[in-house]
Design a protein around this motif. Structure first.
Motif, PDB file in Angstrom:
ATOM      1  N   ASP A 127       0.852  -1.181   0.000  1.00 40.62           N
ATOM      2  CA  ASP A 127       0.000   0.000   0.000  1.00 40.62           C
ATOM      3  C   ASP A 127       0.890   1.233   0.000  1.00 40.62           C
ATOM      4  N   HIS A 128       0.729   2.066  -1.016  1.00 41.20           N
ATOM      5  CA  HIS A 128       1.648   3.182  -1.176  1.00 41.20           C
ATOM      6  C   HIS A 128       0.897   4.422  -1.632  1.00 41.20           C
ATOM      7  N   ALA A 129       1.511   5.572  -1.409  1.00 38.87           N
ATOM      8  CA  ALA A 129       0.980   6.831  -1.902  1.00 38.87           C
ATOM      9  C   ALA A 129       2.150   7.787  -2.064  1.00 38.87           C
ATOM     10  N   ASP A 130       2.092   8.614  -3.067  1.00 37.01           N
ATOM     11  CA  ASP A 130       3.159   9.590  -3.332  1.00 37.01           C
ATOM     12  C   ASP A 130       4.548   8.941  -3.338  1.00 37.01           C
ATOM     13  N   ASP A 131       4.663   7.796  -3.978  1.00 39.93           N
ATOM     14  CA  ASP A 131       5.949   7.092  -4.074  1.00 39.93           C
ATOM     15  C   ASP A 131       6.559   6.758  -2.729  1.00 39.93           C
ATOM     16  N   LYS A 132       5.711   6.530  -1.744  1.00 37.60           N
ATOM     17  CA  LYS A 132       6.204   6.109  -0.430  1.00 37.60           C
ATOM     18  C   LYS A 132       5.398   4.879  -0.035  1.00 37.60           C
ATOM     19  N   VAL A 133       6.107   3.856   0.438  1.00 36.21           N
ATOM     20  CA  VAL A 133       5.405   2.651   0.888  1.00 36.21           C
ATOM     21  C   VAL A 133       4.948   2.886   2.315  1.00 36.21           C
ATOM     22  N   TYR A 134       3.646   2.694   2.569  1.00 42.51           N
ATOM     23  CA  TYR A 134       3.116   2.927   3.910  1.00 42.51           C
ATOM     24  C   TYR A 134       2.961   1.651   4.720  1.00 42.51           C
ATOM     25  N   ARG A 135       2.545   0.603   4.062  1.00 43.25           N
ATOM     26  CA  ARG A 135       2.374  -0.636   4.826  1.00 43.25           C
ATOM     27  C   ARG A 135       2.308  -1.817   3.864  1.00 43.25           C
ATOM     28  N   LEU A 136       2.564  -2.994   4.431  1.00 40.74           N
ATOM     29  CA  LEU A 136       2.424  -4.232   3.673  1.00 40.74           C
ATOM     30  C   LEU A 136       1.327  -5.058   4.333  1.00 40.74           C
ATOM     31  N   LYS A 137       0.517  -5.708   3.496  1.00 39.80           N
ATOM     32  CA  LYS A 137      -0.548  -6.567   4.018  1.00 39.80           C
ATOM     33  C   LYS A 137      -0.475  -7.884   3.268  1.00 39.80           C
ATOM     34  N   PRO A 138      -0.799  -8.986   3.938  1.00 48.85           N
ATOM     35  CA  PRO A 138      -0.755 -10.263   3.218  1.00 48.85           C
ATOM     36  C   PRO A 138      -1.922 -10.411   2.251  1.00 48.85           C
TER      37      PRO A 138
ATOM     38  N   GLY B 166       9.604  -4.903   7.599  1.00 47.20           N
ATOM     39  CA  GLY B 166      10.984  -4.946   7.109  1.00 47.20           C
ATOM     40  C   GLY B 166      11.234  -4.122   5.857  1.00 47.20           C
ATOM     41  N   PHE B 167      10.293  -3.230   5.500  1.00 41.30           N
ATOM     42  CA  PHE B 167      10.454  -2.499   4.228  1.00 41.30           C
ATOM     43  C   PHE B 167      11.094  -1.131   4.419  1.00 41.30           C
ATOM     44  N   LYS B 168      11.497  -0.818   5.648  1.00 42.08           N
ATOM     45  CA  LYS B 168      11.963   0.540   5.934  1.00 42.08           C
ATOM     46  C   LYS B 168      13.260   0.901   5.206  1.00 42.08           C
ATOM     47  N   TYR B 169      14.022  -0.116   4.779  1.00 44.52           N
ATOM     48  CA  TYR B 169      15.286   0.180   4.104  1.00 44.52           C
ATOM     49  C   TYR B 169      15.072   0.863   2.755  1.00 44.52           C
ATOM     50  N   ILE B 170      13.819   0.842   2.255  1.00 47.87           N
ATOM     51  CA  ILE B 170      13.535   1.521   0.985  1.00 47.87           C
ATOM     52  C   ILE B 170      13.896   2.994   1.100  1.00 47.87           C
ATOM     53  N   GLU B 171      13.687   3.550   2.286  1.00 50.43           N
ATOM     54  CA  GLU B 171      13.945   4.979   2.452  1.00 50.43           C
ATOM     55  C   GLU B 171      15.263   5.260   3.153  1.00 50.43           C
TER      56      GLU B 171
ATOM     57  N   ALA C  47      10.114  -3.196  -4.054  1.00 48.41           N
ATOM     58  CA  ALA C  47       8.847  -2.477  -4.233  1.00 48.41           C
ATOM     59  C   ALA C  47       8.882  -1.601  -5.481  1.00 48.41           C
ATOM     60  N   GLU C  48      10.073  -1.340  -6.001  1.00 49.49           N
ATOM     61  CA  GLU C  48      10.203  -0.490  -7.180  1.00 49.49           C
ATOM     62  C   GLU C  48      10.442  -1.314  -8.441  1.00 49.49           C
ATOM     63  N   ARG C  49      10.531  -2.627  -8.284  1.00 45.84           N
ATOM     64  CA  ARG C  49      10.842  -3.470  -9.437  1.00 45.84           C
ATOM     65  C   ARG C  49       9.657  -4.346  -9.789  1.00 45.84           C
TER      66      ARG C  49
ATOM     67  N   THR D  21       6.151   1.552  -6.251  1.00 44.40           N
ATOM     68  CA  THR D  21       6.580   2.954  -6.275  1.00 44.40           C
ATOM     69  C   THR D  21       7.624   3.151  -7.348  1.00 44.40           C
ATOM     70  N   ASN D  22       7.936   4.408  -7.637  1.00 46.08           N
ATOM     71  CA  ASN D  22       8.984   4.712  -8.593  1.00 46.08           C
ATOM     72  C   ASN D  22      10.331   4.722  -7.885  1.00 46.08           C
ATOM     73  N   PRO D  23      11.405   4.468  -8.622  1.00 45.74           N
ATOM     74  CA  PRO D  23      12.733   4.532  -7.995  1.00 45.74           C
ATOM     75  C   PRO D  23      12.997   5.957  -7.514  1.00 45.74           C
ATOM     76  N   PRO D  24      13.946   6.128  -6.560  1.00 48.60           N
ATOM     77  CA  PRO D  24      14.267   7.483  -6.107  1.00 48.60           C
ATOM     78  C   PRO D  24      14.709   8.339  -7.288  1.00 48.60           C
ATOM     79  N   GLU D  25      14.600   9.627  -7.152  1.00 50.51           N
ATOM     80  CA  GLU D  25      14.901  10.527  -8.264  1.00 50.51           C
ATOM     81  C   GLU D  25      16.302  10.271  -8.801  1.00 50.51           C
ATOM     82  N   GLY D  26      16.422  10.172 -10.113  1.00 54.44           N
ATOM     83  CA  GLY D  26      17.724   9.895 -10.724  1.00 54.44           C
ATOM     84  C   GLY D  26      17.945   8.424 -10.962  1.00 54.44           C
ATOM     85  N   GLY D  27      17.170   7.582 -10.307  1.00 57.71           N
ATOM     86  CA  GLY D  27      17.346   6.141 -10.445  1.00 57.71           C
ATOM     87  C   GLY D  27      16.513   5.577 -11.571  1.00 57.71           C
ATOM     88  N   ARG D  28      16.697   4.316 -11.842  1.00 59.06           N
ATOM     89  CA  ARG D  28      15.934   3.639 -12.868  1.00 59.06           C
ATOM     90  C   ARG D  28      15.768   2.187 -12.455  1.00 59.06           C
ATOM     91  N   ARG D  29      14.694   1.557 -12.882  1.00 59.35           N
ATOM     92  CA  ARG D  29      14.467   0.161 -12.494  1.00 59.35           C
ATOM     93  C   ARG D  29      15.590  -0.716 -13.050  1.00 59.35           C
TER      94      ARG D  29
END
Lengths: 213, 540
Positions: free
Chosen positions: B244-255, B273-278, B467-469, B487-495
């Motif tokens: 579950d995401h909004a504005d290119d930020k992951v807010y939560r994961l649900k099974p 365990g998804f906090k490393y995305i940011e 989450a970006e791939r 979500t989209n990769p961070p600015e400047g990044g690419r999948r």
């Protein structure tokens, strides 16, 4: 609407406190294991033993019972809190039971209960700090014709008015049964003469019946 | 299979499943709170009551029974006839909803569940707009019952799903029912909070806003969230999840429901365990080095530069000096594209399986269960796609070696060019690897977080988090499970898939499914993919 918040991460018991159940009591609980298929099944008998032994079941005792029966303490509080027979805090010398059902309510039972709470300074299912009184409510005391009524230990107070509450609480004998038996009272078998049973020492109907056997 | 008649329509279902389940699967939105297909049946909410045809006790003639029956507790039998679309049933639903809302606070504007709350939905759909309650509402406390969970008992409808979950699935028994009647509350034993590796699930199965996730509390209104179907990268179990995401930020994961793999559940390790995305150490743009000169070229130019440098290197040093380390965090498609590029540049290059992170032992639930009784397993292999990469390597054949051998050989100077893929959420570069790569002239490091290898690398490519791939992972059971990007990769990044797609010589946009088909055409093992069945929207 104000929020009531409770923090359940704080332990209710001191982990270093000495055990509250005696070795004999623990052994008595364990001795019931062969009777049932599971250890969990011994929970109710164990709770009865502890309630009878200590007069109430404190948090520490719940934990110890859970350890003996190999169940989670939350299962113990689950069961205890279902039955009003089990007390989680010390029970007063005199338990005042107020009726909260229809007849008593229409006859002013709510006002009596509020007055009781005010004079005792406690809420429902609580005990006064001096340990003299506990206050509980029940659904019916089977005294609807004398509503509103109060039961103190085994004595029923009928048609209680708000202004009576102070007098009843101050009376030392407010829990003693002292009414005279009517002439219609069946004399015990083998005794041809009707016996005057008024002024008995006992406060218990059960003891009274036993004494007259 | 049994045929039953619901509201005059014939429905086919498995024998002995609850009528409620059969009706929900067949498209009936039957309201229910206490019933959950993964838990035992309590039949306590009384919302799912139905009318059923039964034989008359004297005449044995079939007729509608006067009493309503709980459809969750009635097993479906061949030829049985039930109905929900009657006044009697609907009146019961109205009465039940009025009862559930008696003491429920009107705090939807500050409630996290609002928008995905079954009390709201059912009240709107099945309830009565009027309540006859004139007395003051009972006010139960809001409780902090553990490190990740809050329990607002004033919102509770006493479905007891959470209690049954801790009893039957996690097997930890922390939750219990305290008191009785209108004072009934869910509670823990003070000092023994709800704290087990699966406790986040109680928030998912709570049909109302009673159990709340501290991590998501007051973060975002749920109707602002978009959802992507994904696979958890936390361990090799491969739980189907939704991001579950909004504005290119992951807010939560649900099974997501995924029978046989994670059923309805997921563990907290994956869930939080998804906090490393940011992470602030994320690599966001590519770096190309020539000598001491470092530049960050346009993505469009990169494929040509990479192809040129590798071809030149192979011409000068020979193909056997080339190696590629594939990571168990790569998707199968990305791994396949990289292998395609490497083998095309130098057929004799060495392929290496990257380090597989292992932590402790497997954890099975319910706690202490073995064999058939196990309902959920958290594996100690903390990566999602070891088997997928192994399948690719097996199909690729040719020169291969283990990661330890690679480090040893690279230290001895056997390789002059290497493409090392990371993507690990934790620090993973060992001292030996760091030392060994010093002897590699043309080093490509494709990683998520900055590490010591990057200082000497000729190319640094930012890897994306899962989450970006998009692509597919192969779990411990060998199922190939596709996942979408959220979500989209961070600015400047690419999948990763996109630049690997271009480097491997394909033009256009990378699409997981298309690449999977190309891959399956060459490697038949990838033909059959596993996708969990879609549950009806009203099932919960």
């Amino acid at each position: 609407m104000s929020w009531i918040t409770v923090n359940r991460n704080e332990p209710a018991i001191d982990p270093n406190a000495p055990p509250i159940l005696s070795a004999a009591l623990c052994e008595k609980i364990r001795s019931l294991f062969p009777r049932y298929d599971t250890k969990r099944a011994v929970l109710l008998p164990a709770l009865h033993m502890v309630q009878d032994g200590l007069g109430h079941i404190p948090w520490q005792a719940m934990k110890e019972i859970a350890d003996i029966l190999e169940i989670h303490p939350s299962d113990v509080i689950d069961t205890i809190s279902f039955y009003t027979h089990f007390w989680t805090h010390p029970k007063g010398m005199k338990v005042i039971t107020a009726c909260r059902s229809v007849s008593c309510e229409t006859m002013g039972g709510v006002a009596v209960l509020l007055e009781l709470k005010k004079q005792l300074g406690i809420g429902e299912h609580e005990t006064t700090p001096d340990g003299r009184f506990s206050l509980v409510t029940e659904e019916c005391l089977a005294g609807c014709d004398h509503a509103p009524c109060l039961l103190i230990n085994e004595k029923l107070h009928r048609c209680v008015k708000v202004e009576d509450v102070g007098r009843i609480l101050a009376d030392d004998n407010n829990d003693r049964i002292s009414q005279k038996r009517s002439d219609l009272f069946d004399a015990p078998a083998g005794d041809s003469k009707s016996k005057d049973v008024s002024g008995l020492e006992s406060t218990s109907d059960v003891a009274e019946m036993k004494a007259s056997e | 299979m049994a045929k039953i008649i619901i509201d005059g329509q014939e429905v086919e279902c498995r024998d002995n499943i609850p009528v409620l389940q059969a009706a929900v699967d067949a498209g009936w939105d039957v309201p229910h709170y206490c019933y959950h297909p993964g838990l035992s049946i309590a039949a306590s909410c009384r919302l799912c009551l139905m009318e059923m045809k039964m034989p008359h006790p004297q005449t044995k003639e079939m007729g509608w029974a006067p009493k309503l029956m709980p459809s969750c507790q009635t097993p479906a039998r061949e030829g049985m006839e039930v109905r929900f679309a009657t006044e009697k049933v609907q009146q019961n639903q109205k009465n039940c909803m009025e009862f559930f809302l008696l003491n429920h606070p009107l705090d939807c504007p500050v409630c996290d569940q609002a928008g995905e709350c079954h009390l709201q939905d059912y009240s709107y759909k099945f309830g009565d707009p009027e309540s006859r309650m004139v007395d003051q509402k009972l006010k139960n406390p809001k409780k902090d019952i553990g490190p990740n969970t809050l329990l607002y008992s004033d919102r509770c409808v006493m479905c007891t799903r959470c209690v049954r979950f801790t009893d039957e699935v996690s097997g930890t028994h922390e939750l219990g029912l305290v008191n009785r009647g209108s004072r009934l509350e869910i509670d823990v034993f003070p000092g023994l909070p709800l704290d087990n590796p699966m406790q986040g699930n109680v928030v998912d199965i709570c049909p109302v806003g009673c159990l709340l996730d501290k991590d998501f509390l007051f973060q975002r209104r749920v109707w602002e969230l978009s959802t992507a179907s994904s696979i958890c990268p936390g361990c090799a179990t491969g739980c189907a999840i939704r991001v579950d995401h909004a504005d290119d930020k992951v807010y939560r994961l649900k099974p997501r429901y995924n029978p046989g793999i994670n059923d309805w559940w997921m563990c907290d390790e994956g869930r939080y365990g998804f906090k490393y995305i940011e992470d602030s150490k994320r690599v966001t743009s590519p770096i190309v080095r020539r000598g001491l000169d470092a530049t960050s070229p346009e993505w469009a130019d990169i494929p040509e530069i990479v192809q040129f440098r590798f071809e030149q290197h192979v011409r000068e040093n020979g193909g056997e000096k080339l190696a590629a380390v594939l990571s168990p965090f790569m998707s199968c498609e990305e791994g396949w594209l990289l292998i395609e590029f490497m083998r095309e540049t130098a057929p004799e290059c060495t392929l290496v399986m990257g380090p597989v992170p292992m932590e402790g032992d497997d954890q099975s639930f319910p706690v202490g269960a073995t064999g058939d009784k196990v309902k959920f397993t958290i594996l100690n292999e903390k990566c999602p796609n070891r088997r997928g990469v192994e399948m690719l390597l097996e199909a690729a054949g040719g020169n291969q070696c283990s990661f330890d051998e690679f480090v040893e050989k690279a230290g001895g100077g056997s390789f002059t060019a290497a493409w090392i893929v990371g993507g690990y959420p934790k620090e993973w570069v060992s001292k030996e690897l760091n030392k060994a790569t010093g002897k590699i002239d043309l080093l490509v490091v494709q990683d998520l977080l900055q590490n010591s290898l990057m200082t000497s690398a000729a190319f640094v490519f930012p890897a994306c988090s899962w989450a970006e791939r998009e692509g597919s992972f192969v779990n411990a059971g060998g199922q190939i499970q596709p996942f979408d990007w959220a979500t989209n990769p961070p600015e400047g990044g690419r999948r990763d898939g996109q630049y690997l797609y271009e480097i491997a010589g394909y033009a256009g946009l990378y699409n997981g499914e298309r690449v999977r088909k190309l891959m399956a055409a060459k490697i038949p093992a990838f033909k059959e993919i596993h996708e969990p069945p879609v549950r009806p929207v009203h099932a919960h």
